[in-house]
Motif scaffolding. Structure first.
Motif, PDB file in Angstrom:
ATOM      1  N   ASN A 393     -28.892  39.068 -37.366  1.00  0.00           N
ATOM      2  CA  ASN A 393     -28.200  37.963 -38.036  1.00  0.00           C
ATOM      3  C   ASN A 393     -28.404  36.638 -37.316  1.00  0.00           C
ATOM      4  O   ASN A 393     -28.172  35.573 -37.900  1.00  0.00           O
ATOM      5  CB  ASN A 393     -26.708  38.265 -38.164  1.00  0.00           C
ATOM      6  CG  ASN A 393     -26.409  39.190 -39.331  1.00  0.00           C
ATOM      7  OD1 ASN A 393     -27.185  39.272 -40.275  1.00  0.00           O
ATOM      8  ND2 ASN A 393     -25.290  39.889 -39.272  1.00  0.00           N
ATOM      9  N   ASN A 394     -28.830  36.684 -36.073  1.00  0.00           N
ATOM     10  CA  ASN A 394     -29.127  35.464 -35.312  1.00  0.00           C
ATOM     11  C   ASN A 394     -30.603  35.075 -35.380  1.00  0.00           C
ATOM     12  O   ASN A 394     -31.003  34.067 -34.816  1.00  0.00           O
ATOM     13  CB  ASN A 394     -28.723  35.647 -33.840  1.00  0.00           C
ATOM     14  CG  ASN A 394     -27.207  35.732 -33.668  1.00  0.00           C
ATOM     15  OD1 ASN A 394     -26.465  35.100 -34.413  1.00  0.00           O
ATOM     16  ND2 ASN A 394     -26.762  36.515 -32.697  1.00  0.00           N
ATOM     17  N   LYS A 406     -24.946  30.491 -45.747  1.00  0.00           N
ATOM     18  CA  LYS A 406     -24.810  30.779 -44.313  1.00  0.00           C
ATOM     19  C   LYS A 406     -23.673  31.770 -44.039  1.00  0.00           C
ATOM     20  O   LYS A 406     -22.829  31.576 -43.170  1.00  0.00           O
ATOM     21  CB  LYS A 406     -24.579  29.489 -43.525  1.00  0.00           C
ATOM     22  CG  LYS A 406     -25.609  28.413 -43.755  1.00  0.00           C
ATOM     23  CD  LYS A 406     -27.019  28.903 -43.439  1.00  0.00           C
ATOM     24  CE  LYS A 406     -28.064  27.818 -43.700  1.00  0.00           C
ATOM     25  NZ  LYS A 406     -29.444  28.320 -43.500  1.00  0.00           N
ATOM     26  N   MET A 407     -23.674  32.861 -44.791  1.00  0.00           N
ATOM     27  CA  MET A 407     -22.670  33.908 -44.634  1.00  0.00           C
ATOM     28  C   MET A 407     -23.390  35.176 -44.191  1.00  0.00           C
ATOM     29  O   MET A 407     -24.121  35.787 -44.964  1.00  0.00           O
ATOM     30  CB  MET A 407     -21.944  34.134 -45.959  1.00  0.00           C
ATOM     31  CG  MET A 407     -20.846  35.160 -45.909  1.00  0.00           C
ATOM     32  SD  MET A 407     -19.997  35.214 -47.519  1.00  0.00           S
ATOM     33  CE  MET A 407     -18.847  36.546 -47.213  1.00  0.00           C
ATOM     34  N   SER A 408     -23.218  35.564 -42.950  1.00  0.00           N
ATOM     35  CA  SER A 408     -23.962  36.686 -42.378  1.00  0.00           C
ATOM     36  C   SER A 408     -23.646  37.998 -43.084  1.00  0.00           C
ATOM     37  O   SER A 408     -22.503  38.243 -43.499  1.00  0.00           O
ATOM     38  CB  SER A 408     -23.638  36.834 -40.889  1.00  0.00           C
ATOM     39  OG  SER A 408     -24.036  35.694 -40.177  1.00  0.00           O
ATOM     40  N   TYR A 409     -24.666  38.842 -43.205  1.00  0.00           N
ATOM     41  CA  TYR A 409     -24.478  40.174 -43.787  1.00  0.00           C
ATOM     42  C   TYR A 409     -23.957  41.109 -42.703  1.00  0.00           C
ATOM     43  O   TYR A 409     -24.692  41.494 -41.787  1.00  0.00           O
ATOM     44  CB  TYR A 409     -25.791  40.709 -44.360  1.00  0.00           C
ATOM     45  CG  TYR A 409     -25.609  42.006 -45.106  1.00  0.00           C
ATOM     46  CD1 TYR A 409     -25.197  42.010 -46.438  1.00  0.00           C
ATOM     47  CD2 TYR A 409     -25.808  43.231 -44.478  1.00  0.00           C
ATOM     48  CE1 TYR A 409     -25.008  43.197 -47.119  1.00  0.00           C
ATOM     49  CE2 TYR A 409     -25.615  44.420 -45.151  1.00  0.00           C
ATOM     50  CZ  TYR A 409     -25.211  44.395 -46.477  1.00  0.00           C
ATOM     51  OH  TYR A 409     -25.013  45.575 -47.149  1.00  0.00           O
ATOM     52  N   THR A 410     -22.679  41.456 -42.789  1.00  0.00           N
ATOM     53  CA  THR A 410     -22.028  42.255 -41.747  1.00  0.00           C
ATOM     54  C   THR A 410     -21.431  43.547 -42.285  1.00  0.00           C
ATOM     55  O   THR A 410     -20.762  44.271 -41.551  1.00  0.00           O
ATOM     56  CB  THR A 410     -20.908  41.447 -41.072  1.00  0.00           C
ATOM     57  OG1 THR A 410     -19.942  41.065 -42.069  1.00  0.00           O
ATOM     58  CG2 THR A 410     -21.461  40.188 -40.416  1.00  0.00           C
ATOM     59  N   LEU A 411     -21.662  43.858 -43.554  1.00  0.00           N
ATOM     60  CA  LEU A 411     -20.970  44.980 -44.188  1.00  0.00           C
ATOM     61  C   LEU A 411     -21.262  46.320 -43.532  1.00  0.00           C
ATOM     62  O   LEU A 411     -20.443  47.234 -43.616  1.00  0.00           O
ATOM     63  CB  LEU A 411     -21.331  45.042 -45.676  1.00  0.00           C
ATOM     64  CG  LEU A 411     -20.879  43.854 -46.528  1.00  0.00           C
ATOM     65  CD1 LEU A 411     -21.305  44.033 -47.972  1.00  0.00           C
ATOM     66  CD2 LEU A 411     -19.372  43.672 -46.439  1.00  0.00           C
ATOM     67  N   LEU A 412     -22.400  46.459 -42.858  1.00  0.00           N
ATOM     68  CA  LEU A 412     -22.735  47.734 -42.236  1.00  0.00           C
ATOM     69  C   LEU A 412     -22.615  47.695 -40.712  1.00  0.00           C
ATOM     70  O   LEU A 412     -23.164  48.553 -40.029  1.00  0.00           O
ATOM     71  CB  LEU A 412     -24.135  48.185 -42.667  1.00  0.00           C
ATOM     72  CG  LEU A 412     -24.206  48.644 -44.130  1.00  0.00           C
ATOM     73  CD1 LEU A 412     -25.626  49.011 -44.533  1.00  0.00           C
ATOM     74  CD2 LEU A 412     -23.268  49.807 -44.388  1.00  0.00           C
ATOM     75  N   TYR A 413     -21.906  46.707 -40.181  1.00  0.00           N
ATOM     76  CA  TYR A 413     -21.510  46.797 -38.775  1.00  0.00           C
ATOM     77  C   TYR A 413     -20.576  48.010 -38.659  1.00  0.00           C
ATOM     78  O   TYR A 413     -19.587  48.095 -39.396  1.00  0.00           O
ATOM     79  CB  TYR A 413     -20.741  45.550 -38.339  1.00  0.00           C
ATOM     80  CG  TYR A 413     -21.560  44.317 -38.071  1.00  0.00           C
ATOM     81  CD1 TYR A 413     -22.866  44.188 -38.527  1.00  0.00           C
ATOM     82  CD2 TYR A 413     -21.018  43.252 -37.366  1.00  0.00           C
ATOM     83  CE1 TYR A 413     -23.604  43.043 -38.286  1.00  0.00           C
ATOM     84  CE2 TYR A 413     -21.747  42.096 -37.112  1.00  0.00           C
ATOM     85  CZ  TYR A 413     -23.041  41.995 -37.581  1.00  0.00           C
ATOM     86  OH  TYR A 413     -23.768  40.849 -37.345  1.00  0.00           O
TER      87      TYR A 413
END
Length: 431
Positions: A393-394, A406-413
């Motif tokens: 994501n970085n 600019k909304m990071s994809y974090t659903l599978l953290y």
């Protein structure tokens, strides 16, 4: 049911994402795609009956005058259809509903000390209770889905129709990607598939989670089943699978795609798919709902009027005030408040959430040391994966990781804190 179906033809460098877990905030304020489609086709049933075929209209991009407003409105209709498909198929059907027969068959045939019962138990937590509640409030006749979504009285019926094409083996992530045309089978590639879209967050993140689950299940099954004959001789396991196929998913009892459970390979694959559905797949389609859909202009659930036609009052109204027309077309205020309340509840993690790689029993779930160590290794692997996802994501070269807003994809953290976080993979379908 205005504009029941929609079809989008996108530019070749912007592949079509047709399920919510893939959607990278395609719509900005309900009216803008980062890369516009080449055309949108909206269809509704023919007034003289289905035998006459649908009534279809094709809308093309425009940037000026009333045609520009028509184009913006057409895109909103696409979102409405996708919202319905997401909630009733990607979410309810493909996670909540299809897992339930596995839970029932497990409880009927696998004793609590059975090895596979112990493996699957964390992935069943609270699902039956939650599904029962959904049938009382959400998917029941006159419930939230019927009242506040476009499909109305046809909502659950549409889920049932789509279920006729359901295939358990295709819910494993690699097979799903191949079926959807975003990957091809390739034994030389990682995970056995070659991606046709490299910068695809759900896929790249999901395959790492999938591989970790698969590796954990492989070690676990190999410990308790030393040969294929052990699988065949396990009467509890065979009874469990027989009930699942012939009763739990009885509509497909004669389907040729079912695993026959003659060996360890099929047992491992079945358990991996089931754990994937209950944990990562559900997390991907559920915990971002409020973040992406909490602003109803971004993701409306209902279209209350047909598309305006030239010469109509609605067309003239659209020419004068697009925003007023848009608000009169999409989900009404009271329905919006209901939707947002439900989305917030569904997207929120509880304080006692059990995430993938964790067990409420600690080390007490088995007395066998090797499976314990394998499970700890699984947890450590998930921690490594989360660090990898943060690094991705970085990486500014991966444009789809953050999208145009600019909304990071974090659903599978894998992990999360309590509350609305748009991240975290619980063990089970528990909300």
């Amino acid at each position: 049911m205005p504009n029941l179906r929609s079809k989008v033809t996108l530019q070749l460098n912007n592949p079509e994402f047709n399920t919510f877990e893939d959607t990278r905030s395609l719509y900005d304020g309900g009216i803008k795609l980062p890369t516009d489609p080449l055309a949108i086709e909206l269809s509704r049933p023919h007034p003289q009956g289905d035998s006459f075929g649908p009534v279809s209209n094709v809308y093309l991009p425009a940037s000026e005058g009333v045609e520009a407003s028509i184009w913006l409105l057409a895109k909103a209709y696409v979102v409405v259809n996708d919202s319905c498909y997401h909630q009733l198929v990607s979410h309810w059907l493909n996670t909540h509903a299809v897992v339930e027969p596995f839970i029932i068959a497990t409880n009927r045939h696998l004793s609590v000390v059975h090895h596979i019962h112990k493996l699957l138990l964390p992935h069943y937590c609270d699902t039956m209770n939650l599904n029962s509640l959904a049938r009382t409030i959400l998917v029941n006749a006159g419930g939230v889905m019927e009242l506040t979504f476009l499909w109305g009285d046809y909502a659950v019926e549409m889920s049932a129709v789509v279920y006729k094409d359901w295939n358990f083996t295709e819910q494993g992530l690699p097979n799903d990607l191949i079926k959807r045309g975003v990957a091809v089978q390739d034994p030389a590639s990682p995970h056995g598939v070659r991606l046709l879209i490299e910068d695809y967050p759900y896929v790249s993140d999901g395959l790492e989670i999938w591989a970790a689950i698969k590796s954990w299940v492989d070690e676990y099954v190999n410990f308790y089943y030393k040969s294929d004959a052990d699988v065949v001789k396990d009467s509890e396991l065979q009874a469990f699978w027989k009930e699942l196929v012939e009763v739990g998913h009885g509509d497909f009892r004669n389907a040729t795609w079912w695993f026959k459970m003659p060996n360890r390979t099929e047992l491992k694959e079945a358990c991996t798919i089931l754990i994937w559905i209950a944990s990562a797949l559900h997390a991907a389609v559920n915990f971002g709902q409020y973040a992406y859909g909490g602003y109803i202009l971004n993701r409306p659930t209902k279209s209350r009027r047909f598309m305006p036609e030239k010469g109509s009052v609605e067309y003239d109204e659209l020419a004068k005030d697009y925003q007023k027309t848009y608000l009169r077309t999409i989900t009404a205020k009271n329905d919006t408040l209901t939707n947002l309340t439900i989305l917030e509840v569904l997207s929120r993690h509880a304080s006692d959430e059990q995430y993938l790689g964790e067990r409420i029993e600690g080390d007490l779930w088995t007395s066998d040391s090797q499976p314990k160590q394998a499970y700890k290794k699984f947890g450590k692997k998930l921690s490594e994966i989360e660090k990898n996802l943060i690094q991705r994501n970085n990486d500014e070269t991966l444009r789809n990781r953050n999208g145009p807003v600019k909304m990071s994809y974090t659903l599978l953290y894998p992990t999360s804190e309590e509350g609305l976080t748009s991240r975290g993979i619980p063990n089970s379908v528990s909300i």
